[in-house]
Design a protein around this motif. Sequence first.
Motif, PDB file in Angstrom:
ATOM      1  N   SER A  17       0.863  -1.197  -0.118  1.00 21.30           N
ATOM      2  CA  SER A  17      -0.092  -0.005   0.009  1.00 21.30           C
ATOM      3  C   SER A  17       1.014   1.313  -0.116  1.00 21.30           C
ATOM      4  N   ALA A  18       2.136   1.055   0.680  1.00 17.67           N
ATOM      5  CA  ALA A  18       2.905   2.426   0.583  1.00 17.67           C
ATOM      6  C   ALA A  18       3.405   2.466  -0.742  1.00 17.67           C
ATOM      7  N   GLN A  19       3.480   1.716  -1.608  1.00 16.75           N
ATOM      8  CA  GLN A  19       4.093   1.803  -2.877  1.00 16.75           C
ATOM      9  C   GLN A  19       3.080   2.380  -3.795  1.00 16.75           C
ATOM     10  N   VAL A  20       1.739   1.852  -3.782  1.00 20.01           N
ATOM     11  CA  VAL A  20       0.810   2.029  -4.813  1.00 20.01           C
ATOM     12  C   VAL A  20       0.121   3.405  -4.483  1.00 20.01           C
ATOM     13  N   THR A  21      -0.076   3.739  -3.014  1.00 20.34           N
ATOM     14  CA  THR A  21      -1.058   4.909  -2.622  1.00 20.34           C
ATOM     15  C   THR A  21      -0.384   6.077  -3.321  1.00 20.34           C
ATOM     16  N   PRO A  22       0.675   6.655  -3.638  1.00 21.77           N
ATOM     17  CA  PRO A  22       1.212   7.894  -4.021  1.00 21.77           C
ATOM     18  C   PRO A  22       0.766   7.795  -5.651  1.00 21.77           C
ATOM     19  N   CYS A  23       0.939   6.630  -6.403  1.00 17.46           N
ATOM     20  CA  CYS A  23       0.272   6.755  -7.732  1.00 17.46           C
ATOM     21  C   CYS A  23      -1.029   6.859  -7.742  1.00 17.46           C
ATOM     22  N   ILE A  24      -1.698   6.186  -7.136  1.00 12.87           N
ATOM     23  CA  ILE A  24      -3.199   6.144  -6.838  1.00 12.87           C
ATOM     24  C   ILE A  24      -3.843   7.649  -6.863  1.00 12.87           C
ATOM     25  N   ALA A  25      -3.146   8.331  -5.587  1.00 11.03           N
ATOM     26  CA  ALA A  25      -3.532   9.661  -5.334  1.00 11.03           C
ATOM     27  C   ALA A  25      -3.282  10.607  -6.273  1.00 11.03           C
ATOM     28  N   ASN A  26      -1.959  10.481  -6.981  1.00 10.78           N
ATOM     29  CA  ASN A  26      -1.692  11.301  -8.206  1.00 10.78           C
ATOM     30  C   ASN A  26      -2.778  11.226  -9.206  1.00 10.78           C
ATOM     31  N   ASN A  27      -3.034  10.176  -9.568  1.00 10.99           N
ATOM     32  CA  ASN A  27      -4.179   9.746 -10.683  1.00 10.99           C
ATOM     33  C   ASN A  27      -5.495  10.193 -10.343  1.00 10.99           C
TER      34      ASN A  27
ATOM     35  N   GLY B 261      -5.084   4.274   7.157  1.00  6.97           N
ATOM     36  CA  GLY B 261      -6.239   3.561   7.277  1.00  6.97           C
ATOM     37  C   GLY B 261      -6.605   2.919   8.584  1.00  6.97           C
ATOM     38  N   ASN B 262      -7.826   2.213   8.676  1.00 12.90           N
ATOM     39  CA  ASN B 262      -8.245   1.678   9.921  1.00 12.90           C
ATOM     40  C   ASN B 262      -7.505   0.430  10.285  1.00 12.90           C
ATOM     41  N   THR B 263      -6.934  -0.328   9.292  1.00  4.58           N
ATOM     42  CA  THR B 263      -5.799  -1.543   9.448  1.00  4.58           C
ATOM     43  C   THR B 263      -4.453  -1.334   9.419  1.00  4.58           C
TER      44      THR B 263
ATOM     45  N   ILE C   6      -7.513   7.427   0.779  1.00  2.70           N
ATOM     46  CA  ILE C   6      -7.383   8.791  -0.148  1.00  2.70           C
ATOM     47  C   ILE C   6      -8.807   9.357  -0.281  1.00  2.70           C
ATOM     48  N   THR C   7      -8.805  10.586   0.139  1.00  6.25           N
ATOM     49  CA  THR C   7     -10.142  11.395   0.036  1.00  6.25           C
ATOM     50  C   THR C   7     -10.126  12.292  -1.116  1.00  6.25           C
ATOM     51  N   ILE C   8     -11.093  12.334  -2.077  1.00  4.01           N
ATOM     52  CA  ILE C   8     -10.893  13.085  -2.997  1.00  4.01           C
ATOM     53  C   ILE C   8     -12.273  14.143  -2.950  1.00  4.01           C
ATOM     54  N   HIS C   9     -11.915  15.306  -3.334  1.00  2.83           N
ATOM     55  CA  HIS C   9     -12.616  16.530  -3.033  1.00  2.83           C
ATOM     56  C   HIS C   9     -12.985  17.387  -4.395  1.00  2.83           C
ATOM     57  N   ALA C  10     -14.320  17.755  -4.386  1.00  7.01           N
ATOM     58  CA  ALA C  10     -14.348  18.641  -5.798  1.00  7.01           C
ATOM     59  C   ALA C  10     -13.906  19.982  -5.593  1.00  7.01           C
ATOM     60  N   ALA C  11     -13.753  20.875  -6.715  1.00  4.15           N
ATOM     61  CA  ALA C  11     -13.104  22.147  -6.482  1.00  4.15           C
ATOM     62  C   ALA C  11     -14.066  23.122  -5.572  1.00  4.15           C
TER      63      ALA C  11
ATOM     64  N   VAL D 127     -11.013   6.383  -1.368  1.00  2.33           N
ATOM     65  CA  VAL D 127     -10.394   5.017  -1.859  1.00  2.33           C
ATOM     66  C   VAL D 127      -9.648   4.450  -0.601  1.00  2.33           C
ATOM     67  N   THR D 128      -9.844   3.300  -0.382  1.00  5.97           N
ATOM     68  CA  THR D 128      -8.978   2.493   0.760  1.00  5.97           C
ATOM     69  C   THR D 128      -8.163   1.475  -0.029  1.00  5.97           C
ATOM     70  N   VAL D 129      -6.797   1.525   0.527  1.00  2.84           N
ATOM     71  CA  VAL D 129      -5.510   0.725  -0.153  1.00  2.84           C
ATOM     72  C   VAL D 129      -5.182  -0.161   1.385  1.00  2.84           C
ATOM     73  N   GLU D 130      -5.522  -1.485   1.109  1.00  4.64           N
ATOM     74  CA  GLU D 130      -5.177  -2.432   2.063  1.00  4.64           C
ATOM     75  C   GLU D 130      -4.454  -3.445   1.689  1.00  4.64           C
TER      76      GLU D 130
END
Length: 109
Positions: A7-17, A32-34, A40-45, A53-56
């Motif tokens: 999750s540490a490897q894929v989280t930055p890529c997912i957040a960026n995309n 996350g909880n575990t 990753i939380t996405i907000h509108a303008a 998105v949860t990455v576990e």
Amino acid sequence: MKLPGTSAQVTPCIANNLGKEFQDAVPVVEHGNTPGSSEITIHAARGDMLGFVTVEPIASGGSAITFYDGQLYWPNRVTSGVFPDYARDNWHRAERAILLCGRDQPSAT
């Protein structure tokens, strides 16, 4: 969805995309909880939450990614059993962002 890598490897890529797909300049990344997971939380303008998105980590290796739309409840009016368009559009954007990271990961391993 599942992706190779921790999750540490894929989280930055997912957040960026996700930031690019949803036009969020700074997606919020939190633990996350575990253990070893992230969210990753996405907000509108305009400031409304579009989704998260949860990455576990998976015991067999890799990461499990789950997308939750910001509209977690059905609208009050009857929709004739049709999935709301805003949820469908958000799902396709999130799926595209996540799959782009999955395509890049095998070349790194």
